[in-house]
Motif scaffolding. Structure first.
Motif, PDB file in Angstrom:
ATOM      1  N   PHE A  55      14.328  79.816  84.833  1.00  0.00           N
ATOM      2  CA  PHE A  55      15.206  79.990  83.673  1.00  0.00           C
ATOM      3  C   PHE A  55      16.522  79.244  83.868  1.00  0.00           C
ATOM      4  O   PHE A  55      17.087  78.698  82.911  1.00  0.00           O
ATOM      5  N   GLN A  58      15.833  75.622  83.071  1.00  0.00           N
ATOM      6  CA  GLN A  58      15.715  75.444  81.626  1.00  0.00           C
ATOM      7  C   GLN A  58      17.090  75.468  80.956  1.00  0.00           C
ATOM      8  O   GLN A  58      17.380  74.643  80.078  1.00  0.00           O
ATOM      9  N   SER A  59      17.922  76.409  81.354  1.00  0.00           N
ATOM     10  CA  SER A  59      19.265  76.523  80.770  1.00  0.00           C
ATOM     11  C   SER A  59      20.106  75.307  81.116  1.00  0.00           C
ATOM     12  O   SER A  59      20.884  74.811  80.290  1.00  0.00           O
ATOM     13  N   THR A  62      19.011  72.438  78.931  1.00  0.00           N
ATOM     14  CA  THR A  62      19.444  72.651  77.547  1.00  0.00           C
ATOM     15  C   THR A  62      20.920  72.325  77.382  1.00  0.00           C
ATOM     16  O   THR A  62      21.322  71.650  76.420  1.00  0.00           O
ATOM     17  N   PRO A 197       9.154  85.968  75.765  1.00  0.00           N
ATOM     18  CA  PRO A 197       9.761  84.990  76.669  1.00  0.00           C
ATOM     19  C   PRO A 197      11.231  84.737  76.326  1.00  0.00           C
ATOM     20  O   PRO A 197      11.627  84.775  75.152  1.00  0.00           O
ATOM     21  N   GLN A 198      12.012  84.504  77.362  1.00  0.00           N
ATOM     22  CA  GLN A 198      13.437  84.217  77.161  1.00  0.00           C
ATOM     23  C   GLN A 198      13.624  82.706  77.000  1.00  0.00           C
ATOM     24  O   GLN A 198      13.114  81.921  77.796  1.00  0.00           O
ATOM     25  N   ARG A 199      14.342  82.314  75.971  1.00  0.00           N
ATOM     26  CA  ARG A 199      14.617  80.901  75.731  1.00  0.00           C
ATOM     27  C   ARG A 199      16.123  80.689  75.689  1.00  0.00           C
ATOM     28  O   ARG A 199      16.832  81.425  74.996  1.00  0.00           O
ATOM     29  N   PRO A 200      16.626  79.680  76.395  1.00  0.00           N
ATOM     30  CA  PRO A 200      18.078  79.440  76.411  1.00  0.00           C
ATOM     31  C   PRO A 200      18.664  79.278  75.013  1.00  0.00           C
ATOM     32  O   PRO A 200      19.750  79.795  74.728  1.00  0.00           O
ATOM     33  N   ASP A 202      17.751  80.631  72.260  1.00  0.00           N
ATOM     34  CA  ASP A 202      17.853  81.925  71.581  1.00  0.00           C
ATOM     35  C   ASP A 202      19.076  82.710  72.031  1.00  0.00           C
ATOM     36  O   ASP A 202      19.521  83.625  71.337  1.00  0.00           O
TER      37      ASP A 202
END
Length: 320
Positions: A55, A58-59, A62, A197-200, A202
């Motif tokens: 994560f 990913q962050s 982003t 799922p966690q998305r940056p 969002d």
């Protein structure tokens, strides 16, 4: 596009602020990722599952506005699954390149030690030369191409230790620890009521720069001066690893070059146009920990490699 060192520091603060929208804590690791980004280096993150390694990557991608790619390494993964291949098109009677996931700006190599060395080695040319060779043809990767690899230190079944040559291509090896109690409370409070799922994106993470801005920030490191005394200090520190009785394998000249370059990036992030010994000391362990090997006698005695590196840093005379 030319920017100043103050602009580099401002950009780094903006990136940190965006990542903080999704990641609780991990400030030190974010700083190391920024150093690696500015020096066009790669990072290996080791930690148990559930410590936000994936994560975080990913962050990070982003916030940078980079094209993000992910490969989940498995024992049956083949080099072609990473690089791509030339497939025959029956309609045109020609071979067409199908690009693999390595063709991106920031590549997350998840659980890289779960695949055999042959497949791990598919990354070597990309990491060192920023290019890929397929069937004799060379395809360039972006100047900002960066690999963030993760591995799980707990698993010992079905894993393949990374070859020394590949480990040496990583600028840093970072350790992802468990959060402290206060941070864990914040994590549970933030994500305990979410599902799926966690998305940056969002969580409000937005791009604050792009590949051109990152390349300009890297070029700004030329404004940072490394005094001769600092260069000599870096060399003394690295050479000390080769002469230590408790180390079987010491660090190479590449390690000294990378350590000096990383120290320049840390100075820039601190708003300085010169490197100080503290920059070198702060980066010595993450730069060296994966490049050294304990001697058999030191292993029998249960010596800790990181403690040994810390002792070397303290015992090596630094400029005043």
């Amino acid at each position: 596009m030319t920017i100043s060192l103050s602009d580099v520091r401002t950009l780094a603060d903006a990136i940190r602020a965006e990542i903080a929208k999704a990641i609780v804590g991990q400030d030190g690791m974010v700083d190391m990722l920024l150093v690696a980004l500015l020096t066009q280096g790669h990072v290996l993150i080791e930690g148990p599952p559930g410590t936000a390694k994936t994560f975080l990557a990913q962050s990070f991608a982003t916030a940078l506005g980079l094209d993000f790619g992910r490969i989940q390494f498995t024992p049956d993964l083949l080099p072609g699954d990473i690089l791509g291949s030339n497939l025959f098109n029956f309609q045109t009677s020609q071979f067409t390149l199908t690009r693999g996931p390595i063709f991106c700006d920031l590549l997350l190599a998840d659980e890289i030690n779960r695949t055999p060395p042959k497949t791990q080695a598919a990354l070597l040319e990309a990491m060192q030369e920023r290019r890929v060779t397929l069937d004799g043809e060379t395809y360039p990767l972006a100047d900002s191409f960066m690999v963030v690899a993760t591995q799980n230190p707990i698993e010992n079944q079905g894993v393949y230790p990374l070859p020394e040559a590949q480990l040496d291509r990583f600028l840093f090896k970072l350790l992802a620890p468990y959060p402290d109690e206060t941070e864990e409370v914040r994590i549970v409070a933030r994500y305990g009521q979410r599902s799926g799922p966690q998305r940056p994106a969002d969580l409000g993470v937005q791009a604050v720069t792009n590949a051109a801005g990152i390349n300009a920030a890297s070029a700004a490191l030329a404004q940072v001066t490394v005094a001769d005394e600092i260069t000599a200090y870096v060399v003394r520190l690295v050479r000390a690893t080769r002469d230590h009785a408790e180390l079987g394998v010491g660090a190479s000249p590449r390690a000294a070059v990378l350590l000096a370059g990383a120290a320049r990036a840390r100075a820039a992030l601190e708003g300085r146009d010169y490197v100080i010994p503290d920059d070198v000391k702060a980066l010595a362990v993450p730069v060296l920990r994966h490049r050294l090997t304990l001697s058999p006698a030191a292993e029998i005695e249960g010596r800790d490699l990181e403690a040994l590196v810390a002792e070397l840093v303290e015992s090596t005379e630094a400029p005043r």
